[in-house]
Design a protein around this motif. Structure first.
Motif, mmCIF file in Angstrom:
data_model
loop_
_atom_site.group_PDB
_atom_site.id
_atom_site.type_symbol
_atom_site.label_atom_id
_atom_site.label_comp_id
_atom_site.label_asym_id
_atom_site.label_seq_id
_atom_site.Cartn_x
_atom_site.Cartn_y
_atom_site.Cartn_z
ATOM 1 N N THR A 129 -65.146 -44.064 -16.572
ATOM 2 C CA THR A 129 -65.625 -43.865 -17.936
ATOM 3 C C THR A 129 -64.486 -44.171 -18.905
ATOM 4 O O THR A 129 -63.430 -44.665 -18.489
ATOM 5 C CB THR A 129 -66.131 -42.412 -18.112
ATOM 6 O OG1 THR A 129 -66.610 -42.233 -19.453
ATOM 7 C CG2 THR A 129 -65.045 -41.406 -17.820
ATOM 8 N N GLN A 130 -64.679 -43.878 -20.168
ATOM 9 C CA GLN A 130 -63.615 -44.039 -21.164
ATOM 10 C C GLN A 130 -63.468 -42.781 -22.015
ATOM 11 O O GLN A 130 -62.934 -42.841 -23.119
ATOM 12 C CB GLN A 130 -63.885 -45.257 -22.056
ATOM 13 C CG GLN A 130 -63.671 -46.584 -21.344
ATOM 14 C CD GLN A 130 -63.740 -47.782 -22.276
ATOM 15 O OE1 GLN A 130 -64.364 -47.737 -23.328
ATOM 16 N NE2 GLN A 130 -63.087 -48.872 -21.900
ATOM 17 N N VAL B 49 -56.309 -41.538 -13.956
ATOM 18 C CA VAL B 49 -57.001 -41.009 -12.781
ATOM 19 C C VAL B 49 -56.838 -39.491 -12.733
ATOM 20 O O VAL B 49 -55.742 -38.959 -12.966
ATOM 21 C CB VAL B 49 -56.455 -41.652 -11.491
ATOM 22 C CG1 VAL B 49 -57.143 -41.059 -10.264
ATOM 23 C CG2 VAL B 49 -56.640 -43.169 -11.533
ATOM 24 N N PHE B 50 -57.921 -38.820 -12.429
ATOM 25 C CA PHE B 50 -57.919 -37.359 -12.341
ATOM 26 C C PHE B 50 -57.225 -36.896 -11.064
ATOM 27 O O PHE B 50 -57.494 -37.396 -9.981
ATOM 28 C CB PHE B 50 -59.367 -36.854 -12.353
ATOM 29 C CG PHE B 50 -59.498 -35.361 -12.185
ATOM 30 C CD1 PHE B 50 -59.235 -34.508 -13.247
ATOM 31 C CD2 PHE B 50 -59.883 -34.827 -10.956
ATOM 32 C CE1 PHE B 50 -59.353 -33.139 -13.089
ATOM 33 C CE2 PHE B 50 -60.004 -33.458 -10.793
ATOM 34 C CZ PHE B 50 -59.747 -32.608 -11.866
ATOM 35 N N ARG C 259 -56.270 -51.337 -26.398
ATOM 36 C CA ARG C 259 -57.674 -51.144 -26.073
ATOM 37 C C ARG C 259 -57.922 -49.714 -25.600
ATOM 38 O O ARG C 259 -56.986 -48.973 -25.305
ATOM 39 C CB ARG C 259 -58.130 -52.140 -25.003
ATOM 40 C CG ARG C 259 -57.424 -52.009 -23.649
ATOM 41 C CD ARG C 259 -57.998 -53.035 -22.695
ATOM 42 N NE ARG C 259 -57.316 -53.106 -21.420
ATOM 43 C CZ ARG C 259 -57.623 -52.351 -20.371
ATOM 44 N NH1 ARG C 259 -58.561 -51.417 -20.461
ATOM 45 N NH2 ARG C 259 -56.976 -52.500 -19.226
ATOM 46 N N TRP C 260 -59.199 -49.360 -25.522
ATOM 47 C CA TRP C 260 -59.585 -48.073 -24.957
ATOM 48 C C TRP C 260 -59.411 -48.158 -23.444
ATOM 49 O O TRP C 260 -59.905 -49.088 -22.808
ATOM 50 C CB TRP C 260 -61.040 -47.744 -25.310
ATOM 51 C CG TRP C 260 -61.259 -47.584 -26.784
ATOM 52 C CD1 TRP C 260 -61.826 -48.482 -27.624
ATOM 53 C CD2 TRP C 260 -60.894 -46.455 -27.586
ATOM 54 N NE1 TRP C 260 -61.845 -47.995 -28.911
ATOM 55 C CE2 TRP C 260 -61.275 -46.747 -28.916
ATOM 56 C CE3 TRP C 260 -60.288 -45.226 -27.326
ATOM 57 C CZ2 TRP C 260 -61.071 -45.863 -29.975
ATOM 58 C CZ3 TRP C 260 -60.069 -44.348 -28.370
ATOM 59 C CH2 TRP C 260 -60.464 -44.662 -29.679
ATOM 60 N N MET C 261 -58.722 -47.170 -22.887
ATOM 61 C CA MET C 261 -58.363 -47.225 -21.479
ATOM 62 C C MET C 261 -59.457 -46.625 -20.595
ATOM 63 O O MET C 261 -60.150 -45.676 -20.972
ATOM 64 C CB MET C 261 -57.051 -46.465 -21.259
ATOM 65 C CG MET C 261 -55.893 -46.974 -22.099
ATOM 66 S SD MET C 261 -55.405 -48.668 -21.685
ATOM 67 C CE MET C 261 -54.688 -48.409 -20.065
ATOM 68 N N ASP C 262 -59.589 -47.186 -19.392
ATOM 69 C CA ASP C 262 -60.530 -46.663 -18.417
ATOM 70 C C ASP C 262 -60.022 -45.347 -17.836
ATOM 71 O O ASP C 262 -58.807 -45.137 -17.697
ATOM 72 C CB ASP C 262 -60.741 -47.669 -17.285
ATOM 73 C CG ASP C 262 -61.518 -48.899 -17.737
ATOM 74 O OD1 ASP C 262 -62.316 -48.766 -18.693
ATOM 75 O OD2 ASP C 262 -61.321 -49.972 -17.155
ATOM 76 N N ILE C 263 -60.966 -44.480 -17.467
ATOM 77 C CA ILE C 263 -60.652 -43.158 -16.931
ATOM 78 C C ILE C 263 -61.493 -42.924 -15.680
ATOM 79 O O ILE C 263 -62.720 -43.047 -15.716
ATOM 80 C CB ILE C 263 -60.940 -42.058 -17.972
ATOM 81 C CG1 ILE C 263 -60.075 -42.272 -19.225
ATOM 82 C CG2 ILE C 263 -60.693 -40.671 -17.386
ATOM 83 C CD1 ILE C 263 -60.532 -41.477 -20.429
ATOM 84 N N TYR D 278 -54.929 -35.694 -15.966
ATOM 85 C CA TYR D 278 -55.198 -37.128 -15.925
ATOM 86 C C TYR D 278 -53.875 -37.880 -16.023
ATOM 87 O O TYR D 278 -53.106 -37.689 -16.960
ATOM 88 C CB TYR D 278 -56.148 -37.527 -17.046
ATOM 89 C CG TYR D 278 -57.571 -37.107 -16.783
ATOM 90 C CD1 TYR D 278 -58.480 -37.987 -16.210
ATOM 91 C CD2 TYR D 278 -57.999 -35.816 -17.072
ATOM 92 C CE1 TYR D 278 -59.785 -37.605 -15.942
ATOM 93 C CE2 TYR D 278 -59.304 -35.416 -16.804
ATOM 94 C CZ TYR D 278 -60.188 -36.323 -16.243
ATOM 95 O OH TYR D 278 -61.478 -35.930 -15.970
ATOM 96 N N GLU D 279 -53.626 -38.756 -15.043
ATOM 97 C CA GLU D 279 -52.361 -39.477 -14.963
ATOM 98 C C GLU D 279 -52.614 -40.982 -14.921
ATOM 99 O O GLU D 279 -53.578 -41.448 -14.310
ATOM 100 C CB GLU D 279 -51.587 -39.050 -13.712
ATOM 101 C CG GLU D 279 -51.239 -37.568 -13.703
ATOM 102 C CD GLU D 279 -50.654 -37.130 -12.365
ATOM 103 O OE1 GLU D 279 -50.989 -37.762 -11.337
ATOM 104 O OE2 GLU D 279 -49.875 -36.164 -12.359
ATOM 105 N N TYR D 280 -51.709 -41.720 -15.545
ATOM 106 C CA TYR D 280 -51.871 -43.178 -15.588
ATOM 107 C C TYR D 280 -51.429 -43.808 -14.270
ATOM 108 O O TYR D 280 -50.363 -43.491 -13.738
ATOM 109 C CB TYR D 280 -51.051 -43.758 -16.734
ATOM 110 C CG TYR D 280 -51.193 -45.254 -16.872
ATOM 111 C CD1 TYR D 280 -52.400 -45.817 -17.289
ATOM 112 C CD2 TYR D 280 -50.133 -46.106 -16.578
ATOM 113 C CE1 TYR D 280 -52.541 -47.197 -17.418
ATOM 114 C CE2 TYR D 280 -50.268 -47.477 -16.704
ATOM 115 C CZ TYR D 280 -51.480 -48.017 -17.125
ATOM 116 O OH TYR D 280 -51.620 -49.377 -17.249
#
Length: 216
Positions: free
Chosen positions: A167-168, A208-209, A156-160, A198-200
């Protein structure tokens, strides 16, 4: 002549024996069948087979960019960027199959490039797709992967989390080809803008930024 008669008698005896084995005491004929050996539903395949087949497969398209093959417990996956579309595929051991329904239409009409890297640090290659807002205009990007928790193997498209909102997409991203880091601007104030990576984060299943520096 004696030998020929003896042989003929033997044949008759054998035929009578076979017939007697094929009948039951009730006079009904018993028919015996032999089942064929069961066939496996799993097609044996090596990771190199999927890679070789992917190389051949993409040659039949007018491609802008193609991903590497992602191999993991959820099977082999790959992605292709063509004029106006992104398509997603899975390998069944014999051929590549279109699975673009998982993209839910994609993230735009002008895809530009796909980066392949283990962005979620789980040992499986993920995808980061870059789009253009308009032809030769500003770019933005989005992660396509499957998270550590949730539905198993559900891409899926991951959340950011950009530090301001969820956002995505990441605006004007810069991708470090060597280590797969995605850098871009994050939150900002009237006098400065933050710039970072940006890191998971497995705990939130999102990217997350993290600020690296500020710039005016």
């Amino acid at each position: 002549m004696v030998l020929r008669r003896i042989s003929a008698c033997c044949v008759v005896v054998l035929l009578l024996s076979a017939c007697s084995l094929g009948t039951s005491g009730s006079g009904n004929t018993v028919v015996t069948t032999t089942k064929p050996p069961a066939t496996s539903t799993t097609v044996p395949s090596r990771p190199s087979d999927a890679v070789a087949a992917w190389t051949r497969y993409v040659d039949s398209f007018e491609v802008i960019d193609v991903s590497e093959v992602s191999n993991g417990e959820c099977g082999a996956r790959a992605m292709m960027v063509t004029e106006g579309s992104v398509t997603f595929y899975w390998w069944d051991g014999i051929r590549w199959n279109d699975d673009s329904l998982q993209l839910i239409g994609g993230k735009g009409a002008l895809p530009l490039k796909v980066h392949t890297h283990d962005f979620t640090n789980d040992g499986v290659l993920d995808f980061f797709i870059i789009y253009e807002e308009k032809k030769d205009g500003p770019t933005y990007g989005a992660y396509f992967a499957y998270p550590w928790s949730g539905s198993v193997c559900e891409w899926r498209w991951m959340d950011i989390d950009n530090g301001t909102r969820l956002t995505q997409r990441i605006d004007r991203p810069e991708v470090n080809q060597r280590n797969g880091e995605v850098l871009a601007e994050g939150y900002s104030s009237r006098n400065w803008k933050s710039y970072g990576v940006y890191e998971y984060q497995p705990s939130s299943n999102s990217f997350v930024f993290r600020e690296v520096r500020k710039k005016k």
